[in-house]
Write a protein that holds these residues in place. Structure first.
Motif, PDB file in Angstrom:
ATOM      1  N   GLU A  46       0.795  -1.446  -0.093  1.00  0.00           N
ATOM      2  CA  GLU A  46       0.057   0.165  -0.089  1.00  0.00           C
ATOM      3  C   GLU A  46       0.904   1.383   0.006  1.00  0.00           C
ATOM      4  O   GLU A  46       0.749   2.312  -0.617  1.00  0.00           O
ATOM      5  CB  GLU A  46      -0.809  -0.035   1.260  1.00  0.00           C
ATOM      6  CG  GLU A  46      -1.824   1.073   1.297  1.00  0.00           C
ATOM      7  CD  GLU A  46      -2.827   1.088   0.159  1.00  0.00           C
ATOM      8  OE1 GLU A  46      -3.431   2.215  -0.160  1.00  0.00           O
ATOM      9  OE2 GLU A  46      -3.062  -0.222  -0.493  1.00  0.00           O
ATOM     10  N   GLU A  47       1.961   1.312   0.682  1.00  0.00           N
ATOM     11  CA  GLU A  47       2.900   2.520   0.998  1.00  0.00           C
ATOM     12  C   GLU A  47       3.425   2.692  -0.420  1.00  0.00           C
ATOM     13  O   GLU A  47       3.833   3.777  -0.803  1.00  0.00           O
ATOM     14  CB  GLU A  47       3.900   2.460   2.137  1.00  0.00           C
ATOM     15  CG  GLU A  47       3.103   2.354   3.315  1.00  0.00           C
ATOM     16  CD  GLU A  47       2.409   3.759   3.452  1.00  0.00           C
ATOM     17  OE1 GLU A  47       3.217   4.565   3.436  1.00  0.00           O
ATOM     18  OE2 GLU A  47       1.682   3.886   4.287  1.00  0.00           O
ATOM     19  N   ILE A  48       4.010   1.552  -1.209  1.00  0.00           N
ATOM     20  CA  ILE A  48       4.731   1.493  -2.434  1.00  0.00           C
ATOM     21  C   ILE A  48       3.822   2.179  -3.453  1.00  0.00           C
ATOM     22  O   ILE A  48       4.125   3.005  -4.174  1.00  0.00           O
ATOM     23  CB  ILE A  48       5.349   0.224  -2.918  1.00  0.00           C
ATOM     24  CG1 ILE A  48       6.315  -0.126  -1.834  1.00  0.00           C
ATOM     25  CG2 ILE A  48       5.739   0.157  -4.194  1.00  0.00           C
ATOM     26  CD1 ILE A  48       6.920  -1.541  -1.831  1.00  0.00           C
ATOM     27  N   ARG A  49       2.460   1.699  -3.504  1.00  0.00           N
ATOM     28  CA  ARG A  49       1.644   2.091  -4.298  1.00  0.00           C
ATOM     29  C   ARG A  49       1.240   3.642  -4.414  1.00  0.00           C
ATOM     30  O   ARG A  49       1.279   4.300  -5.187  1.00  0.00           O
ATOM     31  CB  ARG A  49       0.165   1.421  -4.071  1.00  0.00           C
ATOM     32  CG  ARG A  49      -0.996   1.837  -5.096  1.00  0.00           C
ATOM     33  CD  ARG A  49      -2.289   0.850  -4.926  1.00  0.00           C
ATOM     34  NE  ARG A  49      -2.776   1.386  -3.669  1.00  0.00           N
ATOM     35  CZ  ARG A  49      -3.224   2.612  -3.473  1.00  0.00           C
ATOM     36  NH1 ARG A  49      -3.580   3.360  -4.535  1.00  0.00           N
ATOM     37  NH2 ARG A  49      -3.888   2.885  -2.246  1.00  0.00           N
ATOM     38  N   LYS A  50       1.123   4.012  -2.855  1.00  0.00           N
ATOM     39  CA  LYS A  50       1.110   5.373  -2.714  1.00  0.00           C
ATOM     40  C   LYS A  50       2.015   6.241  -3.386  1.00  0.00           C
ATOM     41  O   LYS A  50       2.120   7.258  -4.030  1.00  0.00           O
ATOM     42  CB  LYS A  50       0.877   5.702  -1.152  1.00  0.00           C
ATOM     43  CG  LYS A  50      -0.402   5.159  -0.808  1.00  0.00           C
ATOM     44  CD  LYS A  50      -0.585   5.432   0.565  1.00  0.00           C
ATOM     45  CE  LYS A  50      -1.795   4.846   1.391  1.00  0.00           C
ATOM     46  NZ  LYS A  50      -2.136   5.202   2.799  1.00  0.00           N
ATOM     47  N   MET A  51       3.324   5.725  -3.405  1.00  0.00           N
ATOM     48  CA  MET A  51       4.644   6.564  -3.584  1.00  0.00           C
ATOM     49  C   MET A  51       4.605   6.518  -4.946  1.00  0.00           C
ATOM     50  O   MET A  51       5.288   7.462  -5.795  1.00  0.00           O
ATOM     51  CB  MET A  51       5.765   5.804  -2.771  1.00  0.00           C
ATOM     52  CG  MET A  51       6.925   6.891  -3.002  1.00  0.00           C
ATOM     53  SD  MET A  51       8.284   6.522  -1.810  1.00  0.00           S
ATOM     54  CE  MET A  51       7.581   7.224  -0.234  1.00  0.00           C
ATOM     55  N   SER A  52       4.298   5.300  -5.573  1.00  0.00           N
ATOM     56  CA  SER A  52       4.402   5.108  -6.981  1.00  0.00           C
ATOM     57  C   SER A  52       3.495   6.313  -7.780  1.00  0.00           C
ATOM     58  O   SER A  52       3.823   6.695  -8.925  1.00  0.00           O
ATOM     59  CB  SER A  52       4.083   3.586  -7.612  1.00  0.00           C
ATOM     60  OG  SER A  52       5.026   2.674  -7.020  1.00  0.00           O
TER      61      SER A  52
END
Length: 1283
Positions: free
Chosen positions: A197-203
């Motif tokens: 989820e965090e990686i998706r937000k940052m992407s």
């Protein structure tokens, strides 16, 4: 977040296992620690990967840490969030209580407080201290544990387990392991979801200015590292792959100029296997990382995971691809990097991957395909490292020592030169090194002309090949190093010498290339008459207005490489020529060995040629020869003759040095077999002179030389040679010579192979004469001995050149491509010899099929007909059988067999036409000598007739027959045999052997019998044409002609037997007097005689029964010997001599008054059956008294005999005996014989005979039944049983 990079890397280096925290509520850890840690690592742990699919981990590493440990209590909340992967994945709560009230008041509230954190995965381990012998304590522990389960477990999940310190069972440990794995799995799933989820937000914020790659990297690598700690290496590798793609996109995004890296000490050594080579905090650049270090870091992490996954093939495949890709990236930044950093980095990267794979690879892969791919990639790494290593060596002056082979030329000529911003200059203190470089070369020339520019061009004489072969060396550089180095010098205001003189050397030696591209006048006009022989002041000589010399370029490059290279092994490899060759051999051999184990075996063989060149240079001729042989075999098999022409002379030189005469001869022959355009005529003549020289001297170990590629052979165009079975012949063969000059063959032999039967082997035909083969086609004739029938093709050509035996099994093409004479391996081999199967080569038959005269000399004709075969020199042997003789008083005649119809039918079988045959035919007579006769030469090809006089002898008198029962003479009585043996052929090796059977109307050739019949001229039958009242009989004699000739009856008389007399005339002449009587062939004439019965006394009747009448005929014959019977050769045609023929005629007195009658008595029943006895009865009765007819045969004792077919009847009584019969008229008697029929059907019954009475005295009335009916036997039930 980027500030935590150093801490993040430190945590990664110290965290390699999953943490399981232990909450020790009742101070039990020292008691259970040993048992808990013995369960680590966890076996067969089932975890979920990123896609939520179950994955079984064989050994899951974990660590138990108390919650009171400083490693867990000293973390700030921000650190826990950022580095969540190091937090505990499960919590084990250890409790123990022996009182239920204590549990309710103290332990339960405390446990509620511990497990109230919903993000923590926990379970409770109740430790029982009760001894098994203490029942009260045991019962209390069970109550407490039951209450614990009620309060903290649920239907969805069981969170409690019980450990008995005094006797833990296996079920507890299984339950304990499953609860730990379950907790770890749940925690891992929750944290993976959080990171995703965090990686998706940052992407989603990548295109925003606030986006920071370092933060994205920490999150992404935290997830990857968490997977790695859980041994989910596939998911971890996938995360690093995605991270590399994201970084590549970030780097390639246009923006501000970023530092590439690679300028620090040690950057020349690839860090593909050392992720910790540089701390991440040192390579960070603003919001990202330097590309040089960071890409190596990511790839090192990927390789580490691949090693853990046990994928060596993917390691080398990814490694090779990454090295190629990163080398291209280095080429884009080459002008900012140290000199030749790109080449040095590629060498160290290849060697690092090769070394790491060699240390862990055990040589066993899952499948042969994967193993071959592994070796292929490893060979590519060796080959790439080898090429880069040669480039570095070339720039420091070792170029003249590198073999100018096709593979080196193809590799180095397409490899660009390094492109630094400024080419390194010669150090001020390097004058001695420059001078040493110049002296190391074999020649150098100083040239100075035009604008006072002075240049030194060095030349290394190429090694002269064996046989004085000179070839233009192949280039080892993409362009002139001299031009490239001077062009990249800083602030060069004038052109260098190469540009001014338009020189482009191809091998780095300067003058060699200059001489090939410039005319001689230009060379001498632009060179100086002096050379450098002393030290030079480089501070003044190497100025901005003078180009660098090649030796100076080598020295400058060497010093620059020493500053760039930090790997001591690589520096040592370039320190001297010996070390260079040692490293060069190691890399080349490594590439060759790996290619040999892969799909690309040809690459390995080609590199064997480079090994051979170095071995040859160092004097290791044995190893060089073995490697050259493999290279030559590859080039020859692939048809690469240009490459073979470069290597084969080297092999020949090695073999000559090793005194390998057989190998050296073979190499010379192979050199001669190459295309003519590859060598000059004088060079090919040198090859031939070596072959001839060795062939005419004594060799220690002579072996047959295979010249299949040089001397080829084929049959001549046209149909194959045809021979008959057993005949020799002469075979013409085309032999093609590839020698440039004439060559003498002391002997020559050729094998013939039968196409119909492989078991027959090969037949050798020899020619002992010397043959001189000219270049090109030669026609040679060989004598072929007799062969077995079948088709033969050419096999192997062998012979002698001096003392040397050679062999060739190669066919030449023979003719143009579009003709039938063209030969190839796709077409069946055309036979050169056909030996016909055993067939009639000659036919010998009787010339006449009709009968010849018996007991007279007749001409017997034999037709000798050659069937497509010459009878020249034939010898005919004649041997007559019994009853036949040859009249040797007459000559044997031979004549042409003239038959108009036969000439038409068999005109195609004769070698000459009938007109030519008639014109050359001679009539000739021969004398039979010892039963043999030699046929004349003119009769060898035409059909002839042999006439020789024979006489068939038969001492028996001819017997006439009755007109009612005309019985002719048997053909077997007139059959005569004659044995013939005809010897013919070139060496009289053909034998025709046959027995001719002479009888009428049958002509059978070869294995069947040919027959001609000798017969009497007449066949006589008689009958009584009329019986007069006075007892006179008119006897008609019918004379039938049995020959195909005209018969003349001059006279005939009948000498009567006793009991008969002529009427009127006593001399027995016929009634008719019309003589001579002419009887045409197959005609019949009749003569009447009047006779009467003569009264004879009773005692003379026996003599009457035993005599015969004789018919005498005087006749003449007119016929041709070509048709059958003819006048005997002993009679002259003008003489009036007559022939005498006698025939016996049996006259029987008429039976007019019988004395005995025989009658058959019918059966009492008609039911005759097989196997039943039956009585056969006959009645015998006297018809007159003995006084009325006195006869010795009609006495009272009568002999009887029963005649029956033994296959039909079995006689049970007497078959033969005497009966008593009274002489009185009317006396009778019955004869009974018991018989038994053997077969059923209509059969002939037995017959009763009276042998003692003549047939003229017996009257059969009734005669008896002709056939009787016999029924089958009745069925027998003796051996039948009811069903």
């Amino acid at each position: 977040m980027a500030n935590y990079l150093a801490q993040f890397q430190a945590i990664k280096s110290s965290s390699d296992r999953l943490v399981v925290s232990v909450e020790d509520v009742s101070d039990l850890w020292p008691s259970v620690k040993e048992g808990f840690e013995a369960r680590l690592p966890l076996k067969k742990a089932c975890l979920n990967n990123k896609t939520r699919n179950p994955v079984y981990v064989e050994n899951l590493p974990a660590e138990f840490i108390l919650t009171t440990d400083a490693r867990l209590r000293s973390r700030f909340p921000q650190e826990q969030y950022l580095f969540w992967f190091r937090e505990p994945y499960a919590t084990v709560v250890l409790v123990s209580c022996e009182d239920l009230d204590e549990f309710k008041t103290i332990l339960k509230p405390r446990l509620k407080l511990i497990v109230q954190n919903e993000e923590r995965e926990w379970f409770i381990v109740y430790v029982s201290k009760a001894h098994p012998s203490n029942d009260q304590a045991t019962k209390m522990a069970k109550k407490v544990y039951a209450r614990l389960e009620v309060d903290f477990s649920s239907k969805k999940r069981e969170r409690c387990c019980k450990l008995d310190l005094n006797g833990a069972d296996a079920s507890f440990w299984e339950d304990f392991d499953s609860k730990i794995v379950e907790s770890i799995r749940n925690t891992l799933d929750r944290r993976v979801q959080f990171y995703e989820e965090e990686i998706r937000k940052m992407s989603e914020q990548r295109l925003m200015p606030v986006w920071n790659f370092c933060n994205f990297f920490i999150l992404k690598e935290s997830l990857a590292f968490m997977f790695e700690m859980a041994h989910l290496h596939e998911d971890s590798l996938r995360e690093y792959d995605e991270l590399e793609l994201c970084y590549t996109e970030t780097v390639n995004t246009p923006g501000k100029q970023k530092d590439f890296g690679g300028l620090e000490q040690g950057d020349d050594q690839a860090a593909l296997l050392k992720p910790e080579f540089k701390p991440l905090s040192q390579i960070v650049q603003d919001d990202s990382f330097r590309e040089f270090e960071f890409r190596q870091y990511l790839f090192a992490c990927q390789l580490k995971l691949l090693f853990k996954l046990g994928r060596p093939v993917e390691v080398v495949a990814r490694g090779y691809s990454f090295i190629i890709s990163f080398s291209k990236t280095l080429a884009l930044h080459e002008k900012f990097l140290p000199f030749c950093l790109r080449e040095v980095w590629v060498i160290t990267a290849c060697l690092a991957i090769i070394s790491s794979i060699s240390s862990i690879y055990d040589g066993e892969l899952a499948a042969p395909d994967i193993e071959k791919e592994f070796y292929r990639f490893q060979g590519d790494l060796y080959s790439l490292c080898r090429v880069k290593f040669m480039r570095l060596a070339y720039m420091i002056g070792y170029g003249v020592e590198i073999e100018k082979s096709s593979v080196n030329s193809a590799s180095l000529s397409m490899l660009p030169w390094p492109k630094p911003a400024v080419w390194p200059s010669v150090p001020a203190d390097a004058s001695a090194e420059v001078l040493a470089k110049e002296k190391a070369n074999k020649q150098y020339i100083d040239a100075i002309k035009d604008n006072k520019i002075r240049i030194m061009i060095l030349q290394a004489n190429p090694r002269m090949k064996h046989f004085n072969i000179q070839r233009k060396p192949l280039p080892l550089e993409p362009s002139s190093l001299l031009r490239e180095a001077n062009r990249r010098r800083a602030s060069l205001s004038v052109g260098n010498a190469s540009e001014l003189l338009d020189v482009r050397p191809t091998d780095g030696s300067g003058l060699d290339g200059y001489q090939r591209f410039s005319p001689p006048s230009k060379i001498y006009a632009s060179t100086m008459p002096r050379t450098y022989s002393g030290p030079v002041n480089f501070e003044s000589s190497v100025s901005l207005d003078r180009p660098m010399r090649l030796s100076e370029i080598h020295v400058a490059a060497e010093h620059a490489l020493k500053r760039t290279i930090t790997d001591p092994d690589l520096l040592k490899s370039l320190s001297s020529l010996e070390e260079f060759e040692k490293k060069y051999m190691e890399l080349t051999k490594g590439a060759a060995d790996n290619y040999h184990h892969s799909w690309w075996k040809r690459h390995g063989v080609v590199l064997d040629g480079e090994i051979a060149a170095l071995c040859f240079k160092n004097g290791n001729y044995d190893l060089a020869a073995k490697s050259y042989e493999k290279v030559c075999a590859l080039y020859a098999g692939e048809g690469w003759q240009d490459l073979l022409a470069e290597v084969l002379p080297n092999l020949a030189e090695c073999q000559k040095i090793l005194n390998d005469e057989a190998g050296y001869l073979s190499s010379c022959v192979r050199l001669l077999s190459l295309e003519n355009g590859l060598f000059l005529t004088k060079e090919r003549q040198a090859f031939q002179s070596e072959v001839v020289h060795l062939a005419h001297r004594e060799m220690k170990h002579p072996v047959p030389l295979d010249v299949s590629s040089l001397i080829t052979f084929s049959g001549n165009p046209g149909p194959p040679l045809e021979l008959c079975d057993g005949d020799p012949g002469t075979l013409s063969v085309s032999v093609w010579s590839g020698f440039p000059d004439d060559i003498t063959l002391e002997s020559l032999s050729l094998t013939l192979m039968a196409t119909f039967n492989a078991d027959e082997g090969v037949k050798t035909i020899n020619s002992s004469d010397a043959h001189i083969l000219k270049p090109g086609r030669n026609v040679i004739t060989l004598d072929v001995p007799p062969q077995k029938p079948g088709s033969y093709v050419l096999g192997v050509l062998t012979g002698q050149i001096g003392n040397l035996g050679f062999r060739s099994h190669s066919f030449s093409k023979g003719g143009p491509l579009d003709t039938d004479d063209f030969m190839s391996y796709e077409k069946p081999t055309r036979p050169v010899l056909k030996v016909l199967k055993p067939r009639p080569l000659v036919d010998i038959a009787a010339a006449v099929s009709s009968a010849l005269l018996m007991n007279e000399i007749q001409w017997l004709g034999l037709i000798v007909k050659p069937i497509k075969y010459s009878l020249k020199g034939a010898l005919l042997s004649i041997d007559t059988g019994p009853g036949l003789m040859i009249d040797e008083s007459h000559m044997i005649e031979i004549d042409d067999h003239v038959k108009p119809m036969e000439d038409k039918v068999h005109a195609d079988e004769l070698d000459i036409t009938r007109e030519n045959a008639i014109s050359t035919v001679e009539f000739k007579q021969f004398v039979l000598e010892n039963g043999k006769i030699a046929l004349p030469d003119w009769a060898s090809d035409i059909t002839t007739v042999l006439w020789f006089p024979v006489c068939a002898i038969d001492d028996r008198m001819a017997v006439g027959a009755s007109a009612d029962c005309p019985q002719r003479q048997s053909v077997v009585d007139g059959m005569r045999t004659i044995a013939l043996k005809l010897e013919f052929g070139a060496f009289r090796n053909q034998i025709f052997e046959r027995q001719l059977l002479f009888f009428s109307f049958l002509i059978i050739v070869y294995k069947m019998t040919i027959a001609v019949h000798f017969t009497d001229p007449f066949h006589v039958t008689t009958r009584v044409s009329d019986k007069c009242n006075d007892g006179t009989l008119l006897l008609q004699v019918m004379i039938h002609s049995q020959v195909k000739a005209t018969l003349y009856l001059h006279d005939a008389w009948l000498d009567l037997q006793p009991g008969f007399v002529h009427v009127g005339k006593a001399n027995g002449r016929p009634v008719s007097g019309f003589f001579p009587l002419v009887i045409s062939p197959s005609s019949t004439a009749g003569i009447l005689f009047s006779v009467c019965i003569e009264s004879m006394p009773f005692g003379d009747q026996t003599e009457l029964l035993q005599t015969q009448s004789i018919l005498n005929i005087m006749y003449g014959i007119s016929g041709e010997r070509t048709n059958g019977a003819h006048a005997p050769s002993s009679l002259k045609s003008e003489s009036n001599e007559k022939l005498h023929f006698k025939v016996a005629i049996a006259l029987q007195r008429p039976v007019l008054d019988p004395c005995v009658a025989v009658g058959f008595i019918p059966f009492s029943s008609d039911c005759l059956r097989v196997g039943q006895l039956v009585s056969m009865k006959w009645r015998v009765e006297r018809l007159k008294d003995m006084e009325a007819s006195p006869s010795s045969s009609c006495n009272d004792e009568v002999l009887y005999e029963v005649d029956a077919n033994p296959e039909i009847w079995m006689i049970a009584g007497r078959k033969r005996g005497h009966i008593s019969l009274s002489n009185a008229r009317g006396s009778r008697i019955e004869i009974t014989v018991t018989c038994m029929p053997l077969i059923s059907g209509h059969v002939r019954p037995p017959h009763l005979g009276l042998p003692g009475l003549g047939d003229e005295n017996i009257s059969c009335n009734p005669a008896g039944p002709h056939l009787v009916c016999v029924l089958p036997p009745t069925l027998s039930s003796s051996y039948c049983s009811p069903a």
